[in-house]
Scaffold this active site. Structure first.
Site, PDB file in Angstrom:
ATOM      1  N   HIS A   1     -32.011   9.981   9.022  1.00  0.00           N
ATOM      2  CA  HIS A   1     -32.657   8.727   8.623  1.00  0.00           C
ATOM      3  C   HIS A   1     -32.314   7.663   9.675  1.00  0.00           C
ATOM      4  O   HIS A   1     -31.134   7.502  10.014  1.00  0.00           O
ATOM      5  CB  HIS A   1     -32.103   8.234   7.290  1.00  0.00           C
TER       6      HIS A   1
ATOM      7  N   HIS B   1     -36.602  24.960  11.390  1.00  0.00           N
ATOM      8  CA  HIS B   1     -35.922  24.742  10.115  1.00  0.00           C
ATOM      9  C   HIS B   1     -34.459  25.182  10.157  1.00  0.00           C
ATOM     10  O   HIS B   1     -34.162  26.315  10.497  1.00  0.00           O
ATOM     11  CB  HIS B   1     -36.654  25.521   9.016  1.00  0.00           C
TER      12      HIS B   1
ATOM     13  N   GLY C   1     -26.075  13.415  -1.410  1.00  0.00           N
ATOM     14  CA  GLY C   1     -27.382  12.775  -1.469  1.00  0.00           C
ATOM     15  C   GLY C   1     -28.495  13.524  -0.769  1.00  0.00           C
ATOM     16  O   GLY C   1     -29.612  13.002  -0.661  1.00  0.00           O
TER      17      GLY C   1
ATOM     18  N   ASP D   1     -40.433   7.313   6.181  1.00  0.00           N
ATOM     19  CA  ASP D   1     -39.962   7.846   4.900  1.00  0.00           C
ATOM     20  C   ASP D   1     -40.904   7.370   3.795  1.00  0.00           C
ATOM     21  O   ASP D   1     -41.339   6.222   3.770  1.00  0.00           O
ATOM     22  CB  ASP D   1     -38.529   7.372   4.628  1.00  0.00           C
TER      23      ASP D   1
ATOM     24  N   HIS E   1     -33.960  20.629   4.651  1.00  0.00           N
ATOM     25  CA  HIS E   1     -34.386  20.824   6.045  1.00  0.00           C
ATOM     26  C   HIS E   1     -33.719  19.653   6.749  1.00  0.00           C
ATOM     27  O   HIS E   1     -34.015  18.487   6.429  1.00  0.00           O
ATOM     28  CB  HIS E   1     -35.916  20.752   6.129  1.00  0.00           C
TER      29      HIS E   1
ATOM     30  N   HIS F   1     -32.452  16.474   8.483  1.00  0.00           N
ATOM     31  CA  HIS F   1     -33.195  15.288   8.921  1.00  0.00           C
ATOM     32  C   HIS F   1     -32.213  14.151   9.096  1.00  0.00           C
ATOM     33  O   HIS F   1     -31.159  14.109   8.438  1.00  0.00           O
ATOM     34  CB  HIS F   1     -34.286  14.917   7.910  1.00  0.00           C
TER      35      HIS F   1
ATOM     36  N   CYS G   1     -40.832  24.686   2.135  1.00  0.00           N
ATOM     37  CA  CYS G   1     -40.057  23.505   2.525  1.00  0.00           C
ATOM     38  C   CYS G   1     -41.018  22.320   2.754  1.00  0.00           C
ATOM     39  O   CYS G   1     -41.969  22.429   3.530  1.00  0.00           O
ATOM     40  CB  CYS G   1     -39.264  23.823   3.788  1.00  0.00           C
TER      41      CYS G   1
ATOM     42  N   CYS H   1     -41.173  21.327   6.413  1.00  0.00           N
ATOM     43  CA  CYS H   1     -41.950  22.289   7.205  1.00  0.00           C
ATOM     44  C   CYS H   1     -43.442  22.069   6.963  1.00  0.00           C
ATOM     45  O   CYS H   1     -44.248  22.173   7.899  1.00  0.00           O
ATOM     46  CB  CYS H   1     -41.555  23.720   6.863  1.00  0.00           C
TER      47      CYS H   1
ATOM     48  N   ASN I   1     -27.403  13.379   5.468  1.00  0.00           N
ATOM     49  CA  ASN I   1     -26.689  13.832   4.272  1.00  0.00           C
ATOM     50  C   ASN I   1     -26.558  15.352   4.268  1.00  0.00           C
ATOM     51  O   ASN I   1     -27.517  16.055   4.606  1.00  0.00           O
ATOM     52  CB  ASN I   1     -27.453  13.373   3.028  1.00  0.00           C
TER      53      ASN I   1
HETATM   54  P1  DGP Z   1     -32.227  13.110   1.759  1.00  0.00           P
HETATM   55  O1  DGP Z   1     -31.959  12.472   0.418  1.00  0.00           O
HETATM   56  O2  DGP Z   1     -31.198  12.721   2.799  1.00  0.00           O
HETATM   57  O3  DGP Z   1     -32.448  14.589   1.653  1.00  0.00           O
HETATM   58  O4  DGP Z   1     -33.590  12.442   2.243  1.00  0.00           O
HETATM   59  C1  DGP Z   1     -34.844  12.941   1.925  1.00  0.00           C
HETATM   60  C2  DGP Z   1     -35.813  11.852   2.223  1.00  0.00           C
HETATM   61  O5  DGP Z   1     -37.094  12.432   2.331  1.00  0.00           O
HETATM   62  C3  DGP Z   1     -35.918  10.756   1.165  1.00  0.00           C
HETATM   63  O6  DGP Z   1     -35.562   9.508   1.756  1.00  0.00           O
HETATM   64  C4  DGP Z   1     -37.379  10.739   0.756  1.00  0.00           C
HETATM   65  C5  DGP Z   1     -38.043  11.518   1.858  1.00  0.00           C
HETATM   66  N1  DGP Z   1     -39.200  12.291   1.459  1.00  0.00           N
HETATM   67  C6  DGP Z   1     -39.260  13.195   0.430  1.00  0.00           C
HETATM   68  N2  DGP Z   1     -40.488  13.738   0.352  1.00  0.00           N
HETATM   69  C7  DGP Z   1     -41.212  13.188   1.376  1.00  0.00           C
HETATM   70  C8  DGP Z   1     -42.548  13.358   1.826  1.00  0.00           C
HETATM   71  O7  DGP Z   1     -43.345  14.148   1.286  1.00  0.00           O
HETATM   72  N3  DGP Z   1     -42.944  12.617   2.898  1.00  0.00           N
HETATM   73  C9  DGP Z   1     -42.093  11.738   3.516  1.00  0.00           C
HETATM   74  N4  DGP Z   1     -42.582  11.033   4.555  1.00  0.00           N
HETATM   75  N5  DGP Z   1     -40.823  11.557   3.126  1.00  0.00           N
HETATM   76  C10 DGP Z   1     -40.399  12.274   2.063  1.00  0.00           C
END
Ligand code: DGP
Length: 114
Positions: free
Chosen positions: A102, A46, A93, A30, A98, A100, A4, A7, A87
């Site tokens: 925003h 997780h 989306g 992000d 895992h 999260h 993950c 993770c 989401n």
């Molecule tokens: P979602 O689409 O709701 O699953 O959001 C996933 C978010 O995670 C997306 O806005 C981009 C972010 N993201 C993906 N990979 C990484 C990473 O390696 N580091 C960081 N800081 N954010 C990431």
């Protein structure tokens, strides 16, 4: 979870820009910001999304919402408003499975969301 992405960020195996950390959660910027402020709130334990929740996960979700408000206020977005998004499933989306949250701020937000 071994493979993950979040993770791995929590374990420090993938670098991230950390904004806050305690024993329960990690808050990072992000990597692909969709607003001038775009933070991710990650529970350290997780679970995938709302469908994967148990009573054991409820408290951390409430803590994240309170912390999101605190951080938004500290960064000066209480007056202008901010958005918290979570989401559930690829169709909504979700790209990282895992859970999260925003925190987005610093621009106008449309309703309904896209
Ligand atoms: P979602 O689409 O709701 O699953 O959001 C996933 C978010 O995670 C997306 O806005 C981009 C972010 N993201 C993906 N990979 C990484 C990473 O390696 N580091 C960081 N800081 N954010 C990431």
């Amino acid at each position: 979870m071994e493979n993950c992405i979040f993770c791995k960020i929590i374990r420090g195996e993938i670098p991230s820009k950390k904004v806050f950390e305690d024993e329960q959660i990690l808050v990072v910027e992000d990597v692909s910001p969709q607003a001038p402020l775009h933070l991710l709130f990650l529970p350290k334990k997780h679970f995938e999304n709302c469908l994967d929740m148990t009573i054991n996960n409820e408290a951390v979700v409430g803590f994240i919402l309170r912390k999101a408000g605190e951080i938004a206020k500290e960064l000066g977005y209480a007056e202008s408003g901010f958005r918290v998004v979570q989401n559930n499933g690829a169709g909504a989306g979700q790209s990282v499975f895992h859970i999260h949250f925003h925190l987005l701020a610093g621009r106008e937000f449309a309703w309904p969301p896209g």
